[in-house]
Scaffold this active site. Structure first.
Site, mmCIF file in Angstrom:
data_model
loop_
_atom_site.group_PDB
_atom_site.id
_atom_site.type_symbol
_atom_site.label_atom_id
_atom_site.label_comp_id
_atom_site.label_asym_id
_atom_site.label_seq_id
_atom_site.Cartn_x
_atom_site.Cartn_y
_atom_site.Cartn_z
ATOM 1 N N ASP A 156 -15.713 -4.908 1.312
ATOM 2 C CA ASP A 156 -15.557 -3.371 1.866
ATOM 3 C C ASP A 156 -16.436 -2.377 1.282
ATOM 4 O O ASP A 156 -16.156 -2.035 0.120
ATOM 5 C CB ASP A 156 -14.188 -2.993 1.891
ATOM 6 C CG ASP A 156 -12.966 -3.692 2.853
ATOM 7 O OD1 ASP A 156 -13.212 -4.960 2.836
ATOM 8 O OD2 ASP A 156 -12.096 -3.199 3.181
ATOM 9 N N LYS A 219 -15.076 0.395 9.600
ATOM 10 C CA LYS A 219 -13.528 0.849 9.175
ATOM 11 C C LYS A 219 -13.581 2.393 8.779
ATOM 12 O O LYS A 219 -14.698 3.054 8.457
ATOM 13 C CB LYS A 219 -13.471 0.070 7.609
ATOM 14 C CG LYS A 219 -12.174 0.613 6.911
ATOM 15 C CD LYS A 219 -12.132 -0.353 5.349
ATOM 16 C CE LYS A 219 -11.136 0.166 4.499
ATOM 17 N NZ LYS A 219 -11.276 -0.585 3.258
ATOM 18 N N LYS A 255 -11.190 -1.521 11.730
ATOM 19 C CA LYS A 255 -10.201 -1.399 10.715
ATOM 20 C C LYS A 255 -10.009 0.120 10.279
ATOM 21 O O LYS A 255 -10.443 0.790 9.755
ATOM 22 C CB LYS A 255 -10.544 -2.082 9.248
ATOM 23 C CG LYS A 255 -9.317 -2.043 8.117
ATOM 24 C CD LYS A 255 -9.867 -2.669 6.968
ATOM 25 C CE LYS A 255 -8.881 -2.523 5.772
ATOM 26 N NZ LYS A 255 -9.332 -3.198 4.398
#
Length: 319
Positions: A156, A219, A255
């Site tokens: 991430d 995300k 996400k």
């Protein structure tokens, strides 16, 4: 004969040839109707589902959680406990699905990997000088390589919001490409920190920029700022991945992270996914919740459906 998808992909490759061409493309995207976006998100949030569908939605949501601990006080013991919970969220009911992943800092990846060994649970690691992203590119890439070497299945990363907001889109693009390469076989989630991007138009541009650079997931947030995942910004990103697949044939995950704490919230997001991107995204390979406290509420609601009684927070582990 080339397909429409391959032609579209070639065209999109051309837009990243220079900073000016990338700017023209991103600023040529349709402007976001903020009132319409927020109204649609609010309307979808009023949908109610029946008991059987709710049970399915709760299990689906559990399976989509990236169970997360990203604190300076994290210890190996806490990460091992988190891993055990990810594998068996409710030890009294082994029919409860495992979570999608545990998400930790790079120095805790090896511990997390050992804790979830033999299960379907992935190990995700934040990298690239998370959460601010204020470091030189070689430092960020070293951060990524360390996490991958320790066994991370997913990375991430955070984008350079200063560069993005300053209009240096090619710099952001090149950085994502470099991180993607350093990630190797690990799937890459690109965090925009939507609460710092100021406008919906910027969120749309960041979504397309991340996908053009090879993101496997886009995300919303780090969970470390005041405004994190919201239904409108997640809806906007779902529209982006839907349109990107229609144009290129490439599917990208989404996400939302930060601020999603209750089963009711999670179900609202699942409705957004189904009604916007479609059923293909209703799988933890393509949709995740970045959360910690959410899992406990999902477990309590699951127990209530099974027994008719609300167990309360004392009956689930505290992360």
């Amino acid at each position: 004969m080339p397909t429409n998808a391959s032609i579209a992909a070639h065209t999109l490759t051309d837009v990243t040839a220079s900073d000016s061409s990338l700017r023209r493309f991103l600023h040529g995207l349709p402007g976001v109707d903020a009132v319409g976006l927020e109204a649609r998100a609010a309307a979808l949030g009023t949908r109610s589902i029946k008991t059987t569908a709710k049970a399915y939605a709760i299990d689906l949501a559990i399976s989509m959680v990236d169970l997360t601990t990203l604190e300076g006080a994290d210890t190996p013991g806490k990460v091992r406990s988190l891993g055990a919970k990810a594998v068996h969220p409710d030890p009294t009911d082994r029919a409860t699905p495992s979570t999608a992943a545990v998400c930790v800092y790079p120095d805790m990846v090896a511990t997390a990997k050992e804790a979830v060994a033999g299960s379907s649970v992935k190990v995700a690691s934040v990298a690239t000088a998370f959460p601010a992203g204020r470091a030189a590119l070689p430092v960020k890439l070293a951060d990524v390589r360390d996490a991958v070497a320790a066994g991370a299945d997913e990375i991430d990363m955070v984008i350079d919001r200063g560069a993005f907001l300053g209009g240096h889109y090619l710099k952001v693009y090149d950085e994502i490409v470099a991180v993607k390469e350093a990630s190797g076989a690990a799937r890459l989630k690109v965090i925009f920190e939507t609460g710092e991007l100021s406008t919906y138009d910027n969120i749309r541009r960041a979504s397309w920029l991340g996908m053009l650079a090879g993101a496997d997931f886009i995300k919303t947030s780090t969970g470390k700022v005041a405004v994190n995942a919201t239904p409108p910004n997640t809806l906007l990103m779902l529209e982006a991945v839907r349109d990107f697949r229609a144009q290129t044939g490439v599917q990208v995950g989404v996400k939302p992270a930060g601020g999603i704490r209750t089963t009711k919230d999670a179900i609202k997001f699942l409705v957004l996914v189904n009604e916007t991107a479609g059923e293909d995204w209703l799988d933890n390979h393509w949709f995740r919740f970045g959360a910690s406290s959410l899992l406990n509420d999902l477990l309590m609601q699951r127990q209530k459906l099974a027994t008719g009684r609300y167990s309360g927070p004392d009956y689930v582990t505290v992360d």
